[in-house]
Write a protein that holds these residues in place. Structure first.
Motif, PDB file in Angstrom:
ATOM      1  N   ARG A 124      23.106  11.984 -14.384  1.00  0.00           N
ATOM      2  CA  ARG A 124      22.638  12.245 -13.027  1.00  0.00           C
ATOM      3  C   ARG A 124      22.965  13.661 -12.553  1.00  0.00           C
ATOM      4  O   ARG A 124      22.383  14.118 -11.572  1.00  0.00           O
ATOM      5  N   ALA A 181      17.559  15.151 -12.054  1.00  0.00           N
ATOM      6  CA  ALA A 181      17.678  14.870 -10.625  1.00  0.00           C
ATOM      7  C   ALA A 181      16.513  15.410  -9.797  1.00  0.00           C
ATOM      8  O   ALA A 181      16.396  15.085  -8.612  1.00  0.00           O
ATOM      9  N   TYR A 226      26.692  15.039  -9.697  1.00  0.00           N
ATOM     10  CA  TYR A 226      26.910  13.624  -9.388  1.00  0.00           C
ATOM     11  C   TYR A 226      28.274  13.262  -9.968  1.00  0.00           C
ATOM     12  O   TYR A 226      28.481  13.336 -11.175  1.00  0.00           O
TER      13      TYR A 226
END
Length: 196
Positions: free
Chosen positions: A36, A42, A51
């Protein structure tokens, strides 16, 4: 109207030719956070980079609080290769309130893209939703410019149903949201035709 949704039972891993879809464990948090945190991954998603592992752990714990998908929440599954056990990405499902409709999503590591993993994993998830959970309609939404994700949906038989203008917010930024839908009967017919 009586709900056709079947109450969640302990989720058993789903096996495909190349993949295993299984519930997340806390040991998956670092890999999930790394995936992520990739800016390309993303780009069209609802999170910002980086993240953190703490965020990943919180999401994993929230999903692990249930034995399987339940109406009103997202349920995340790790997707790993059967050949070597390496995680290629994840798929997720959100069941709407009465369980008749589910939304699906998928995210892969950059190195795992363009190998058919998203299509294969999402097909297994749709099989589960239709055959085990009794879902009537499966939805997916993405940014209209996310051509690779749209291609996965088209391969699976989803139909484009329109674009909601300036409907998707990530913090203070808004974008359009392309909506796709697939009915259980359409999925069954497609699956049966592919077996002929």
């Amino acid at each position: 109207m009586i709900s056709h949704y079947r109450e969640a039972v302990a989720f058993a891993p789903l096996h495909t030719e190349r993949l295993v879809l299984r519930p997340f464990t806390e040991a998956d948090a670092e890999d999930f956070a790394t995936r992520r945190s990739d800016p390309e991954t993303a780009m069209y998603q609802a999170w910002r980079v980086p993240y953190s592992v703490d965020k990943a752990l919180a999401l994993i714990r929230e999903s692990a609080a249930h034995d399987g998908p339940v109406p009103g929440g997202w349920y995340q599954l790790d997707v790993e290769r059967r050949a070597d056990g390496r995680t290629v990405g994840d798929v997720a499902v959100y069941l709407h309130e009465h369980g008749h409709t589910a939304e699906v999503g998928y995210t892969l590591h950059p190195w795992a893209r363009r190998k058919g993993y998203a299509t294969e994993a999402t097909a297994a998830l749709i099989d589960y939703l239709v055959d085990t959970a009794g879902v009537h309609r499966i939805e997916a939404a993405t940014h209209p410019d996310n051509s690779r994700s749209i291609l996965v949906l088209e391969r699976l038989g989803f139909l484009a149903e329109g674009v909601k203008r300036e409907a998707y917010w990530v913090e203070d930024e808004v974008s359009d949201d392309a909506i796709f839908g697939l009915l259980a009967r359409e999925w069954r017919a497609r699956r049966n035709a592919m077996r002929l």
